[in-house]
Write a protein that holds these residues in place. Sequence first.
Motif, PDB file in Angstrom:
ATOM      1  N   ILE A 160       0.808  -1.222   0.000  1.00  0.00           N
ATOM      2  CA  ILE A 160       0.000   0.000   0.000  1.00  0.00           C
ATOM      3  C   ILE A 160       0.846   1.281   0.000  1.00  0.00           C
ATOM      4  O   ILE A 160       0.844   2.016  -0.971  1.00  0.00           O
ATOM      5  CB  ILE A 160      -1.035  -0.010   1.147  1.00  0.00           C
ATOM      6  CG1 ILE A 160      -1.890  -1.276   1.009  1.00  0.00           C
ATOM      7  CG2 ILE A 160      -1.901   1.234   1.095  1.00  0.00           C
ATOM      8  CD1 ILE A 160      -2.899  -1.469   2.100  1.00  0.00           C
ATOM      9  N   PRO A 161       1.640   1.562   1.065  1.00  0.00           N
ATOM     10  CA  PRO A 161       2.415   2.802   0.982  1.00  0.00           C
ATOM     11  C   PRO A 161       3.740   2.629   0.239  1.00  0.00           C
ATOM     12  O   PRO A 161       4.474   3.602   0.097  1.00  0.00           O
ATOM     13  CB  PRO A 161       2.672   3.148   2.458  1.00  0.00           C
ATOM     14  CG  PRO A 161       2.413   1.904   3.220  1.00  0.00           C
ATOM     15  CD  PRO A 161       1.871   0.867   2.330  1.00  0.00           C
ATOM     16  N   GLY A 162       4.066   1.427  -0.197  1.00  0.00           N
ATOM     17  CA  GLY A 162       5.341   1.205  -0.853  1.00  0.00           C
ATOM     18  C   GLY A 162       6.447   1.126   0.171  1.00  0.00           C
ATOM     19  O   GLY A 162       6.265   1.540   1.320  1.00  0.00           O
ATOM     20  N   GLY A 243      11.911  -3.616   3.738  1.00  0.00           N
ATOM     21  CA  GLY A 243      11.425  -2.412   3.087  1.00  0.00           C
ATOM     22  C   GLY A 243      10.809  -1.407   4.020  1.00  0.00           C
ATOM     23  O   GLY A 243       9.969  -0.616   3.625  1.00  0.00           O
ATOM     24  N   GLY A 244      11.209  -1.435   5.278  1.00  0.00           N
ATOM     25  CA  GLY A 244      10.664  -0.477   6.226  1.00  0.00           C
ATOM     26  C   GLY A 244      11.567   0.730   6.397  1.00  0.00           C
ATOM     27  O   GLY A 244      11.328   1.563   7.255  1.00  0.00           O
ATOM     28  N   LEU A 334       7.131  10.389   3.873  1.00  0.00           N
ATOM     29  CA  LEU A 334       5.696  10.532   4.127  1.00  0.00           C
ATOM     30  C   LEU A 334       5.001  11.093   2.887  1.00  0.00           C
ATOM     31  O   LEU A 334       3.950  10.596   2.466  1.00  0.00           O
ATOM     32  CB  LEU A 334       5.458  11.456   5.321  1.00  0.00           C
ATOM     33  CG  LEU A 334       5.882  10.896   6.676  1.00  0.00           C
ATOM     34  CD1 LEU A 334       5.790  11.974   7.746  1.00  0.00           C
ATOM     35  CD2 LEU A 334       5.000   9.713   7.049  1.00  0.00           C
ATOM     36  N   ALA A 335       5.631  12.117   2.291  1.00  0.00           N
ATOM     37  CA  ALA A 335       5.029  12.742   1.112  1.00  0.00           C
ATOM     38  C   ALA A 335       4.916  11.714  -0.013  1.00  0.00           C
ATOM     39  O   ALA A 335       3.887  11.617  -0.697  1.00  0.00           O
ATOM     40  CB  ALA A 335       5.874  13.927   0.672  1.00  0.00           C
ATOM     41  N   ARG A 336       5.999  10.918  -0.171  1.00  0.00           N
ATOM     42  CA  ARG A 336       5.989   9.921  -1.238  1.00  0.00           C
ATOM     43  C   ARG A 336       4.845   8.930  -1.021  1.00  0.00           C
ATOM     44  O   ARG A 336       4.096   8.617  -1.936  1.00  0.00           O
ATOM     45  CB  ARG A 336       7.333   9.197  -1.277  1.00  0.00           C
ATOM     46  CG  ARG A 336       7.622   8.623  -2.642  1.00  0.00           C
ATOM     47  CD  ARG A 336       9.060   8.093  -2.767  1.00  0.00           C
ATOM     48  NE  ARG A 336      10.022   8.657  -1.843  1.00  0.00           N
ATOM     49  CZ  ARG A 336      10.581   7.933  -0.863  1.00  0.00           C
ATOM     50  NH1 ARG A 336      10.244   6.671  -0.698  1.00  0.00           N
ATOM     51  NH2 ARG A 336      11.469   8.481  -0.081  1.00  0.00           N
ATOM     52  N   SER A 337       4.709   8.481   0.215  1.00  0.00           N
ATOM     53  CA  SER A 337       3.652   7.505   0.490  1.00  0.00           C
ATOM     54  C   SER A 337       2.275   8.110   0.251  1.00  0.00           C
ATOM     55  O   SER A 337       1.365   7.442  -0.236  1.00  0.00           O
ATOM     56  CB  SER A 337       3.748   7.021   1.933  1.00  0.00           C
ATOM     57  OG  SER A 337       4.944   6.314   2.105  1.00  0.00           O
ATOM     58  N   LEU A 338       2.158   9.414   0.603  1.00  0.00           N
ATOM     59  CA  LEU A 338       0.869  10.072   0.390  1.00  0.00           C
ATOM     60  C   LEU A 338       0.545  10.128  -1.108  1.00  0.00           C
ATOM     61  O   LEU A 338      -0.589   9.868  -1.522  1.00  0.00           O
ATOM     62  CB  LEU A 338       0.890  11.485   0.971  1.00  0.00           C
ATOM     63  CG  LEU A 338       0.577  11.560   2.466  1.00  0.00           C
ATOM     64  CD1 LEU A 338       0.648  12.995   2.955  1.00  0.00           C
ATOM     65  CD2 LEU A 338      -0.807  10.972   2.735  1.00  0.00           C
TER      66      LEU A 338
END
Lengths: 556, 276
Positions: A160-162, A243-244, A334-338
């Motif tokens: 989901i968020p990559g 990947g965390g 955070l921005a990337r995941s958003l």
Amino acid sequence: MNHSRRGSGGRPLRPYISGLVVVLVIAGAVGALDWDLSVLLDAESRTQAALRVSRFVGAFGAPDLSNEALLQGASLSVQTLSVALLGSALGIVMGYVLALGASRIVMVGSDTTRRVARTGSLLNLASHLARRVALEGCRMLLDTLRGVPDFAWAVLILTIPGPGPVTGMLALGLSVAGMLGKVYSELWDSVDPQRYAAVSQQGGRLITLFYGVQPLSGRSMLSYTLMRTECCVRNASVIGVVGGGGLGGQLFDEFAFGNYERVVTLLIFLLLLTGGVDLLSNWLRYRLRAEHTGSRMGVQRAAGLRIGALRRLEVLGIVLVALAGSLWWLRDGLARSLSELQRIEWTWIGEQVGELLRPDLSPGTLAEASLSAVVPVAMGILSTVGACLIAAALVFPSSILFQRHAHLFTGEDPGRARRMIRIGSVVVARGTALVLRGMPDVAWVLLLASFFRLGVLAGVAAIALHSSGVLARVFVEVVDNIPARRLEPLHIVSRTLTFVYAALPIAGRDWRTYGLFQFESNVRAGVVLGIVGVGGWGTRFTPVLAIGTCRVRVHF
Amino acid sequence: MSRQENCELVGGAQIPSDAAVVLDKVCHRFGASQVLRDVSFSIARGERVALLGPSGAGKTTLLRLIAAALPPTEGVVRTLGQDTATLSGRQLRRLRRRVGFLHQSDNLVPQLRVVHNVGLGRVGHWGRIRALWSLVWPQDVDRIRAALDQVELADRLWDYPDTLSGGEQQRVAIARLLVQEPALVLADEPASALDVRLGRDVVTRLTTSSLARRSGLLVSLHTLELLGPHFDRIVALRGGELAWQGEPSQLQRSTLADIYGTEYRGLNLSGSTPTP
């Protein structure tokens, strides 16, 4: 009188029978695992392994201390710390909310059954039933959150968020919520109702919680929360491997490329981070205890309270600043995941979730799942036995009671030289335990891989080494809590024999409890290491997930 | 142990150098509080001495000093010929093995069977390896059983201490002293947790075994009712100082009132002032 079975001469057989059972269980666990010892047996691969080991050991002598490496290490450490802090914060909030639902005294109250019977209206009965159902639901949710290791949560969420800090944060948060939710609700429910009767007679259930129950269990809640946060930092550095983000991912990559000098640098940062948090949490909990005994003695109580309130504000401020800092540090991720969120095809996710809810329960998959469950359990058994042995061996040299304060029960003045040696032994042994637990088990596997390749042996050794450090700390604490006066009547010859004849039996029961707790978490670690490539459940996990069939649900 | 001289001068009196215990002007302080002040006396080999005094008189500290569990702040304590302040390592261990100590309570490890608790008295004779192995496969079981037989507990060899009564537990601790075969036995209010009848039994067992084995004995007692017939001498402490010593027959009510002060009325002296 004792009627247990007796052997010749009246010797009780029970200890020997239990000893035999333990040996059989260990033998069974050894037999259940697929040991690939070719690396150790074959001459050529042995020399190759030796070469790898010597290269690695050589790298320890000359770690990569270039500016770039140091900068990278530092920034990844801060990233790991930020992920851990945000993950814990998320977990604490979610755990608290779920604890409200899972707590008997919040949902049902301590004497509702009687009240329902008294008023007897149908509406009351229905609301009572509904609350009971919600209670059980919350408890089941907590069990699920806790049952799936954070590592596995990361693999599940990843899509989901990559890959990146958000995955790590969410995965840690979910598992922390599961643990803390259970602990909080159990702490609340275990407070003696008599102690907050004055409040519960006045107010409703929530008022009772906030003004009666929570103040009474606050100290234990804080202590557990600190412990969990400390664990979170350790796990955050591992979760990177899948990947965390943070130290773990980089460590894994550098290792894969054989860039050992850089690996050593990252390991040093990892140890500094986990060791620092370890010591900090020790100190904080020590302070908590000291404050507690201080107020008991009634020394300047009023002044103490005022200082306490001030300090609470201070701590709250520090926590908020730390969280804000973490958010700022991770802003890119955070921005990337958003932005990823907008690109997610929700229908696809829906399908996936739908499949998760319709697990593949065909006999074939079930059999496969239960068979691969054997491996982590066997690994858990062997690694826990190993960890207990290592930890027990570390206790005597690191016990303050038996090294620094031994004169309290021996009456011996050891002289200056011997006193220095004993203090040195405490420092070295405690330092060893700190390093052992400071390196997460996944990091140990990476290291041991250069000895045994990725295999069961490396997995068992890795879990054993990491958990031996964890156990050593609590084992020593139990022994050091024995009052010296208790040992004086039992001290006849030497410190070692007093340790074996008095301290071991006295501490034994607590050691066993801690060992069993550790076994539970070691089985979970066995699953996790499978994801890295050691075998068992974990191995199935990744490819199956990659194909996207989501059959994995069955494996829980 | 060297014995160059036959006699030495202690506290102005001639005392045989092979005395079990010699205290010379012993003082002891815990922080600011002075627990013992200028205490001098000696115990001959095989002599049985009762130590009396109100609570807080320094009896326990005195016993711990003699057992080498504490070094004195000032003065000299010689136990079985050894200056306790100078001992360490092997010498201290050797002395420990030869001094048996019975405490008021907590003499046993509740998690170990009686056989191991008694066997603990043998570890000094066994050596390290055998002592460790004994926890797996108990050693010297016949000797341990014989000692337990002397305290009438042979059938409890394999039980855990918490299945025994308080008196029985103290008897197990006495069995440990029996297998330890010490040259000197110290007992610190060994009967204070027991009722008078059981307490008397424990004290009598200590004195008779000391008689039989000709080992020295120093027992501190919290009540005079426990003072059995076999004591050679009484030493009384008050406020950390030696208040009186002499044969039991010489002990007067007035002396007792003087030693015990306000605690005197609690002594249960009704007609039981010791008569030899």
